[in-house]
Design an enzyme around this catalytic site. Sequence first.
Site, short mmCIF file in Angstrom:
data_model
loop_
_atom_site.label_atom_id
_atom_site.label_comp_id
_atom_site.label_asym_id
_atom_site.label_seq_id
_atom_site.Cartn_x
_atom_site.Cartn_y
_atom_site.Cartn_z
N CYS A 115 27.90 -2.38 22.15
CA CYS A 115 28.41 -1.65 23.14
C CYS A 115 27.81 -2.34 24.25
O CYS A 115 28.34 -3.58 24.87
CB CYS A 115 27.91 -0.32 23.13
SG CYS A 115 29.12 0.94 24.24
N HIS A 203 29.64 1.68 17.74
CA HIS A 203 28.29 2.03 17.42
C HIS A 203 28.14 2.27 15.80
O HIS A 203 28.10 3.40 15.47
CB HIS A 203 27.96 3.31 18.13
CG HIS A 203 27.70 3.15 19.51
ND1 HIS A 203 26.53 2.46 20.08
CD2 HIS A 203 28.63 3.28 20.58
CE1 HIS A 203 26.72 2.47 21.36
NE2 HIS A 203 27.88 2.99 21.93
N GLU A 205 25.43 1.72 14.23
CA GLU A 205 24.03 2.14 13.96
C GLU A 205 23.92 3.82 14.03
O GLU A 205 22.54 4.11 13.42
CB GLU A 205 23.18 1.60 15.36
CG GLU A 205 22.84 2.33 16.36
CD GLU A 205 24.26 2.15 17.42
OE1 GLU A 205 24.31 2.51 18.65
OE2 GLU A 205 25.31 1.57 16.87
#
Length: 259
Positions: A115, A203, A205
Amino acid sequence: MVPDPLIQGPAPRTKAVHPFRLSSDTMPNPILTILHQPNSNPGRVGAMLRARGHALDRRCPLHGDALPDDLSGYAGTVIFGGPMSANDDHLPGLRAELTLIERALAKDHPLFGICLGAQMMARVLGGRVARRPDEAVEVGYYPIHGTPEGRRLGLFDEGGMCVYQWHQEGFDLPAGARLLARGQTYPNQAFTTGRAAYGIQFHPEVTHEMMERWMAKAAHMLSWPGARDAAAHRADRLRHDAKLGRWLTRFLDHWPATA
């Protein structure tokens, strides 16, 4: 963009020196992880890297952590998301990150930008980072599809997948970079340059707990143009997160070993 409180000026310095002992020859080299808020964590990316034997050297330059001058002892560097813009030159910590990215790219050091991290990489490479003219955002799960190059590298499937997003800016594909995945609202979703530098807009994660925390801290963003509501976040996670987790496993099997 990560929905923590937006920093309006230079952050106070908390530490001038951040010592870190590099691993021995019998262990994989550590990974430098750059985060942007004191309470941020590397989530599933960090857990998977640790499971592969890498120690994580966590730095938060916007809150006073120095960045290393020498990256040669690290297996790679991961730059995570944050609430600021890649264009926020008034933030000394962000300027330090841009300098590190420039040095890393020049030396073909393995980079993984997520990002904001990808947006900073694109900016260093000459790409523009900006909001859409209609100010549409991606907050929630959205489909992306692999390009022929992304499929050739084995990183993205032809059928595509839905990925978790939280951003209000996107990036132009820098000259010389290879596009790996496309989206609809923000066309440039993943790119690579050099031997082992990768940037992604989404994202992978994010854990369930992180998603809930982001929605609580930035509930106002759920009503922005193009954003999904909280119910859609939760329902779509049940449908799509397992595939996103498998994608991350495949990616980390590929990175940073490609350097």
